[in-house]
Design an enzyme around this catalytic site. Structure first.
Site, mmCIF file in Angstrom:
data_model
loop_
_atom_site.group_PDB
_atom_site.id
_atom_site.type_symbol
_atom_site.label_atom_id
_atom_site.label_comp_id
_atom_site.label_asym_id
_atom_site.label_seq_id
_atom_site.Cartn_x
_atom_site.Cartn_y
_atom_site.Cartn_z
ATOM 1 N N CYS A 30 -13.538 -3.508 5.774
ATOM 2 C CA CYS A 30 -14.940 -3.357 6.200
ATOM 3 C C CYS A 30 -15.901 -4.096 5.274
ATOM 4 O O CYS A 30 -17.072 -3.738 5.170
ATOM 5 C CB CYS A 30 -15.312 -1.886 6.265
ATOM 6 N N GLY A 31 -15.413 -5.107 4.567
ATOM 7 C CA GLY A 31 -16.322 -5.951 3.787
ATOM 8 C C GLY A 31 -16.341 -5.648 2.298
ATOM 9 O O GLY A 31 -17.212 -6.145 1.589
ATOM 10 N N GLY A 91 0.811 -1.220 0.000
ATOM 11 C CA GLY A 91 0.000 0.000 0.000
ATOM 12 C C GLY A 91 0.843 1.267 0.000
ATOM 13 O O GLY A 91 0.356 2.343 -0.355
ATOM 14 N N ARG A 126 -17.925 0.568 8.990
ATOM 15 C CA ARG A 126 -17.930 -0.302 10.171
ATOM 16 C C ARG A 126 -18.579 0.495 11.288
ATOM 17 O O ARG A 126 -17.965 1.390 11.866
ATOM 18 C CB ARG A 126 -16.497 -0.686 10.510
ATOM 19 N N HIS A 171 -12.374 4.772 -4.534
ATOM 20 C CA HIS A 171 -11.895 3.607 -3.787
ATOM 21 C C HIS A 171 -13.069 2.629 -3.707
ATOM 22 O O HIS A 171 -13.732 2.539 -2.675
ATOM 23 C CB HIS A 171 -11.451 4.089 -2.394
ATOM 24 N N ALA A 229 -2.399 -9.186 7.382
ATOM 25 C CA ALA A 229 -1.686 -10.084 6.461
ATOM 26 C C ALA A 229 -2.500 -10.167 5.172
ATOM 27 O O ALA A 229 -3.729 -10.049 5.203
ATOM 28 C CB ALA A 229 -1.540 -11.467 7.080
HETATM 29 C C1 SPV Z 1 -6.530 -0.651 1.554
HETATM 30 O O1 SPV Z 1 -5.971 -0.591 2.668
HETATM 31 O O2 SPV Z 1 -7.484 0.073 1.253
HETATM 32 C C2 SPV Z 1 -6.059 -1.589 0.555
HETATM 33 C C3 SPV Z 1 -4.731 -2.141 0.708
HETATM 34 O O3 SPV Z 1 -6.725 -1.826 -0.413
HETATM 35 S S1 SPV Z 1 -3.550 -0.941 0.435
HETATM 36 O O4 SPV Z 1 -2.796 -1.320 -0.719
HETATM 37 O O5 SPV Z 1 -2.747 -0.887 1.620
HETATM 38 O O6 SPV Z 1 -4.191 0.333 0.195
HETATM 39 MN MN MN Z 2 -8.267 -0.284 -0.632
#
Ligand code: SPV
Ligand code: MN
Length: 624
Positions: free
Chosen positions: A275-276, A225, A420, A251, A388
């Site tokens: 959150c699903g 991320g 959530r 997103h 994880a």
């Molecule tokens: C999120 O945390 O919203 C993800 C994983 O989809 S990340 O790549 O860390 O953003």
């Molecule tokens: Mn994401």
């Protein structure tokens, strides 16, 4: 190619890599790569095209470099990030480089551009000594489409490059077609100093976004991320590009829901991390297009969306044969999977909620791990991290929708905002209209924090459209763009709110994990005007008889009237308290809030107060 760049490249690139770079007749690209080489000082540079041999080489190098270790199942590998400091997105050190004459408003994390560049480039200086630099080309969205955005990723991590092969569409050939155009995104990443192949200098971790040049720097981190440029880093640049060009970067998942006969209706959904969101896109019997990032455009008066990605970087916690049978199958069958931050014993990965007891010892992000092992601050080290993850290609999934690569995307029938929320919102409801949905659901989204970002968990936090972490323009402008998007549509998508986390007075969840399968069927019927609804102050609620029928149809379950009443009772006081929190944010913390935001919130308050005066604090849906 300019002679000064050719000179830099000839010293570090072999003939095939040099040929690949020369074939791209793009001055900005050559300048970007040459600057990266001079700054980071790698021993050598590998430029990859779209060919399977190059992709296979990256996969192999990730193992040879020990950034990934092979597991017993063919194609499976494991990667570890620094524990505990690099196991989620790091918002603190993610900043916009803002020139002196610009501002993004006080809600966004910013640093003066020159000072920030000096700092992050300072950390990148010489960072790739003794290592290979990888130069990769990918595309956000389907290639050859109005949605496509070309990207170049430079990294010294074969794990990052390997992850991107699973997550994104190849983009070298498309890059060739760009000629000398400059409208693409650039990412420069170094994992920094490594100890046991894990980024070590956590105090020097930085993710800095130079939106003036569409370049993002990331250093001293490996967590995807923070490092995989095309994921959350690109989202920030895409939000700015969308703002300039009149579309939306969100997103959101994209999924097809099967309706009566052979009808498929597409939904997108914004839920904060963990959150699903993925589990909704993966509801058994429905079809996934994407689980994380969507671009929206109005095409011929229709809202259409694409999945920006072609893979999943998903949370593995609680993935088990009962809850997520399709993903579980992929994670336990031969094929390409990168596990991260799980526990490994005898070549097998273990994670929380896998439906099986975890071993008492094994290997994880601290090396040899055993139950009761403590870290330097005296805290017990968990076997696996709550955040994880697994990285897979969507193409491995049996429930993948056929429209994934449609250059015009899919038509969007409904948009879902989820959070959530243990005590306020009903499990599902529909907005009265576009503005109400954008404002009372999207722009009012709150959620309890999770392990997907560093910091305390379970704290109720404002997170508009679940996109707050990635906003790169002032909040008010982003809301305005969402509101205005409907004006180019003949029939805007319906907007829904979902909450899978509502609890009863006993503190127990009121819904089962699979109930979301019923909610999406109800929404699908609503999009086509095939279910009635009850008007509540907060939105339109499902009728008991429809849900009873759908629970039987989808889950073969008898849905009792008591459950319906408990789940869909309007909690007037809690809803008013939430409105007050949101109202305060838009009144005090956000500059130039569009007046319609305050009007829609005020109207909702009035409706709730009227209901309280007439019927009290907790009102059954049957009394509305
Ligand atoms: C999120 O945390 O919203 C993800 C994983 O989809 S990340 O790549 O860390 O953003
Ligand atoms: Mn994401």
């Amino acid at each position: 190619m300019d002679a000064k760049y050719a000179k830099v490249f000839q010293a570090k690139l072999d003939a095939p890599s040099f040929a690949k770079l020369s074939a791209l007749n793009n001055d900005k690209l050559h300048a970007f790569v040459a600057d990266a080489v001079e700054l980071c000082q790698p021993d050598s540079v590998l430029v990859c095209g779209d060919d399977p041999a190059g992709i296979a080489l990256i996969r192999r190098l990730a193992v040879e470099n020990h950034e990934e270790a092979p597991l017993a199942t063919p194609g499976h590998t494991v990667h570890f990030d620094n524990y505990p400091d690099d196991q989620g997105r790091d918002k603190e050190v993610t900043k916009y480089l803002v020139p002196k004459d610009d501002t993004l408003g006080k809600n966004l994390n910013a640093i003066e551009r020159e000072a920030g560049l000096e700092e992050v480039r300072g950390f990148l200086r010489g960072a790739m000594k003794g290592r290979r630099m990888y130069v990769r080309f990918f595309c956000l969205g389907p290639t050859g489409s109005v949605f496509s955005i070309s990207c170049v990723q430079i990294t010294d991590s074969a794990y990052v490059a390997h992850s991107e092969d699973l997550l994104y569409r190849p983009g070298y050939e498309q890059f060739k077609k760009l000629g000398n155009e400059t409208n693409y995104f650039c990412f420069l990443h170094s994992a920094g100093r490594l100890v046991n192949n894990i980024s070590a200098d956590m105090d020097k971790k930085r993710i800095y976004i130079d939106y003036t040049r569409e370049v993002i720097y990331s250093v001293n981190t490996q967590y995807a991320g923070n490092t995989v440029g095309l994921k959350k880093l690109a989202l920030r640049l895409a939000i700015r590009k969308a703002d300039r060009e009149g579309w939306l970067a969100e997103h959101m998942f994209v999924m097809g829901v099967a309706g009566p006969k052979d009808r498929v209706t597409y939904f997108t959904g914004a839920y904060p991390s963990a959150c699903g969101k993925t589990s909704t896109a993966m509801i058994p019997g429905e079809r996934i297009v994407g689980d994380d990032l969507a671009y929206f455009r109005a095409i011929d008066g229709q809202a259409r969306a694409v999945n920006v990605e072609v893979g999943i970087f998903g949370i593995i916690t609680d993935v088990n044969p009962q809850g997520d049978p399709v993903i579980h199958k992929v994670l336990t069958s031969p094929g390409e999977v990168i596990f991260s931050n799980v526990l490994v014993k005898d070549g097998k990965p273990y994670w929380f909620g896998m439906g099986q007891e975890l071993p008492k010892e094994g290997v994880n992000f601290v090396g040899q791990w055993h139950i009761g092992k403590i870290d330097m601050t005296g805290n017990e080290i968990p076997p696996a991290h709550k955040n994880a993850r697994y990285t897979i290609s969507l193409r491995a999934l049996a429930n993948l929708d056929k429209q994934l690569d449609n250059p015009n995307g899919v038509p969007v029938g409904g948009i879902i905002y989820g959070g959530r929320d243990s005590d306020t919102s009903v499990p599902v409801q529909q907005a009265f209209d576009w503005n109400h949905g954008i404002i009372a659901y999207g722009a009012s989204l709150e959620s309890e924090t999770t392990a997907a970002t560093l910091g305390a968990q379970g704290v109720r936090t404002f997170n508009l459209m679940s996109n707050l972490d990635f906003l790169a323009i002032p909040l008010s402008k982003y809301i305005r763009n969402n509101l205005d998007f409907a004006s180019s549509l003949q029939k805007p998508p319906l907007i829904f709110a979902a909450n899978y986390f509502l609890k009863g007075t006993d503190g127990k969840y009121l819904n089962g994990m699979r109930d979301k399968g019923v909610w999406v069927k109800w929404m699908e019927l609503r999009v086509h005007g095939e279910a009635e609804a009850i008007k509540a102050p907060t939105g339109m609620l499902p009728m008991y008889d429809d849900l009873k029928r759908l629970f039987k149809q989808v889950l073969n379950k008898d849905y009792s009237r008591e459950d319906y009443i408990r789940q869909f009772t309007i909690r007037v006081g809690e809803n008013l308290a939430k409105l007050e929190r949101i109202d305060r944010i838009y009144r005090q913390d956000v500059a130039d809030t569009p007046p319609v935001v305050m009007e829609v919130l005020a109207a909702q308050r009035k409706r709730l107060e009227a209901l309280r005066a007439a019927k009290g604090d907790y009102v059954s849906p049957l009394e509305l």
